[in-house]
Design a protein around this motif. Structure first.
Motif, mmCIF file in Angstrom:
data_model
loop_
_atom_site.group_PDB
_atom_site.id
_atom_site.type_symbol
_atom_site.label_atom_id
_atom_site.label_comp_id
_atom_site.label_asym_id
_atom_site.label_seq_id
_atom_site.Cartn_x
_atom_site.Cartn_y
_atom_site.Cartn_z
ATOM 1 N N HIS A 108 13.018 -2.450 1.826
ATOM 2 C CA HIS A 108 13.499 -2.527 0.444
ATOM 3 C C HIS A 108 14.994 -2.886 0.407
ATOM 4 O O HIS A 108 15.414 -3.719 -0.407
ATOM 5 N N VAL A 109 15.771 -2.274 1.284
ATOM 6 C CA VAL A 109 17.211 -2.576 1.350
ATOM 7 C C VAL A 109 17.425 -4.034 1.773
ATOM 8 O O VAL A 109 18.250 -4.745 1.194
ATOM 9 N N ALA A 134 16.539 -6.291 -1.082
ATOM 10 C CA ALA A 134 17.565 -6.246 -2.132
ATOM 11 C C ALA A 134 18.742 -7.145 -1.746
ATOM 12 O O ALA A 134 19.275 -7.891 -2.581
ATOM 13 N N GLY A 135 19.131 -7.119 -0.489
ATOM 14 C CA GLY A 135 20.213 -7.986 -0.020
ATOM 15 C C GLY A 135 19.831 -9.458 -0.096
ATOM 16 O O GLY A 135 20.632 -10.299 -0.517
ATOM 17 N N THR A 136 18.613 -9.768 0.303
ATOM 18 C CA THR A 136 18.134 -11.155 0.248
ATOM 19 C C THR A 136 18.045 -11.636 -1.191
ATOM 20 O O THR A 136 18.408 -12.777 -1.505
ATOM 21 N N THR A 137 17.588 -10.761 -2.087
ATOM 22 C CA THR A 137 17.506 -11.107 -3.501
ATOM 23 C C THR A 137 18.896 -11.409 -4.063
ATOM 24 O O THR A 137 19.084 -12.400 -4.775
ATOM 25 N N LEU A 177 0.845 -1.197 0.000
ATOM 26 C CA LEU A 177 0.000 0.000 0.000
ATOM 27 C C LEU A 177 0.879 1.245 0.000
ATOM 28 O O LEU A 177 2.018 1.221 0.445
ATOM 29 N N PRO A 178 0.342 2.354 -0.481
ATOM 30 C CA PRO A 178 1.119 3.601 -0.470
ATOM 31 C C PRO A 178 1.395 4.062 0.967
ATOM 32 O O PRO A 178 0.622 3.803 1.886
ATOM 33 N N ASP A 179 2.517 4.724 1.147
ATOM 34 C CA ASP A 179 2.904 5.220 2.472
ATOM 35 C C ASP A 179 2.134 6.495 2.803
ATOM 36 O O ASP A 179 1.909 7.348 1.952
ATOM 37 N N THR A 180 1.754 6.598 4.088
ATOM 38 C CA THR A 180 1.026 7.797 4.514
ATOM 39 C C THR A 180 1.826 8.612 5.518
ATOM 40 O O THR A 180 1.637 9.811 5.619
ATOM 41 N N THR A 181 2.713 7.985 6.256
ATOM 42 C CA THR A 181 3.488 8.719 7.258
ATOM 43 C C THR A 181 4.984 8.546 6.977
ATOM 44 O O THR A 181 5.409 7.674 6.218
ATOM 45 N N ALA A 182 5.776 9.375 7.631
ATOM 46 C CA ALA A 182 7.234 9.307 7.485
ATOM 47 C C ALA A 182 7.760 7.982 8.047
ATOM 48 O O ALA A 182 8.713 7.402 7.512
ATOM 49 N N GLU A 183 7.143 7.502 9.131
ATOM 50 C CA GLU A 183 7.565 6.234 9.734
ATOM 51 C C GLU A 183 7.360 5.072 8.753
ATOM 52 O O GLU A 183 8.229 4.211 8.612
ATOM 53 N N GLU A 184 6.232 5.065 8.064
ATOM 54 C CA GLU A 184 5.967 4.014 7.074
ATOM 55 C C GLU A 184 6.975 4.078 5.931
ATOM 56 O O GLU A 184 7.418 3.042 5.423
ATOM 57 N N LYS A 185 7.323 5.318 5.528
ATOM 58 C CA LYS A 185 8.304 5.477 4.461
ATOM 59 C C LYS A 185 9.666 4.932 4.887
ATOM 60 O O LYS A 185 10.355 4.289 4.094
ATOM 61 N N MET A 186 10.054 5.176 6.119
ATOM 62 C CA MET A 186 11.337 4.683 6.638
ATOM 63 C C MET A 186 11.333 3.154 6.730
ATOM 64 O O MET A 186 12.311 2.501 6.364
ATOM 65 N N LYS A 187 10.229 2.599 7.220
ATOM 66 C CA LYS A 187 10.125 1.142 7.307
ATOM 67 C C LYS A 187 10.198 0.511 5.914
ATOM 68 O O LYS A 187 10.842 -0.512 5.713
ATOM 69 N N LYS A 188 9.509 1.140 4.980
ATOM 70 C CA LYS A 188 9.498 0.610 3.618
ATOM 71 C C LYS A 188 10.894 0.686 3.003
ATOM 72 O O LYS A 188 11.325 -0.237 2.296
ATOM 73 N N ALA A 189 11.607 1.776 3.250
ATOM 74 C CA ALA A 189 12.966 1.919 2.718
ATOM 75 C C ALA A 189 13.880 0.847 3.321
ATOM 76 O O ALA A 189 14.678 0.224 2.611
ATOM 77 N N GLY A 190 13.762 0.626 4.626
ATOM 78 C CA GLY A 190 14.556 -0.425 5.280
ATOM 79 C C GLY A 190 14.215 -1.806 4.740
ATOM 80 O O GLY A 190 15.105 -2.631 4.493
#
Length: 183
Positions: A82-83, A86-89, A67-80
């Motif tokens: 994603h990283v 990417a490492g697992t991939t 789902l799209p991010d609504t708060t800064a905390e969600e954006k940070m969690k999503k960025a983490g």
């Protein structure tokens, strides 16, 4: 070895016994054991590879459906996340590549195990016109001809390498003999 293994496993209904035909005549039992070991090893490696591929597919699907991010905390969690993903991939892709390499090595090992048996089968072939006529008139399938070409190519490659080694050994011996008077 790789090509020979692939040829022998090409037709699942004729594994080794019928497929190899006259090429391994009288050697089927001796070749069957290394072939079955190689086939079992290949099946195990393929199962491991399938597991890694399934994990990779699940990881890709999970990353695509969010789902799209609504708060800064969600954006940070999503960025983490994603990283981490990417490492697992990268890890899974590396493991799959290593398993592919392991499969290749196992096929080569099978080729080495069987090569000695093909060498001795050459010594047992009939020579002369009678033998040539029998070989020409024998009912040889297309796959059997391809297996024979594969084995012949391997023998040619090995004999070329052996002749290069012998040539280099002669050069070394010549250089050694030239150096002896100096010492």
């Amino acid at each position: 070895g790789i090509h020979l293994y692939d040829l022998l496993t090409n037709d699942k209904n004729k594994l080794l016994g019928i497929t190899a035909g006259t090429l391994f005549e009288g050697k089927q039992k001796q070749i069957k054991e290394p072939f079955e070991r190689a086939r079992d090893d290949m099946n195990n490696i393929q199962a491991q590879k399938d597991i890694r591929q399934r994990d990779l597919d699940v990881l890709e699907v999970k990353g695509a459906h969010s789902l799209p991010d609504t708060t800064a905390e969600e954006k940070m969690k999503k960025a983490g996340k994603h990283v981490t993903d990417a490492g697992t991939t990268a890890k899974l892709n590396t493991q799959i590549a290593l398993l592919d390499r392991e499969m290749k090595i196992r096929k080569e090992q099978f080729g080495l195990e069987v090569f000695e048996l093909t060498q001795s089968s050459d010594q047992n072939k009939k020579s002369g016109i009678k033998g040539a006529m029998k070989n020409a008139l024998s009912n040889v399938s297309q796959q059997e001809q391809e297996i024979q070409r594969c084995v012949d190519n391997a023998k040619d490659d090995v004999s070329l390498i052996v002749s290069k080694i012998e040539s280099k050994q002669r050069e070394i011996n010549l250089l050694d003999s030239e150096m002896e008077p100096l010492m």
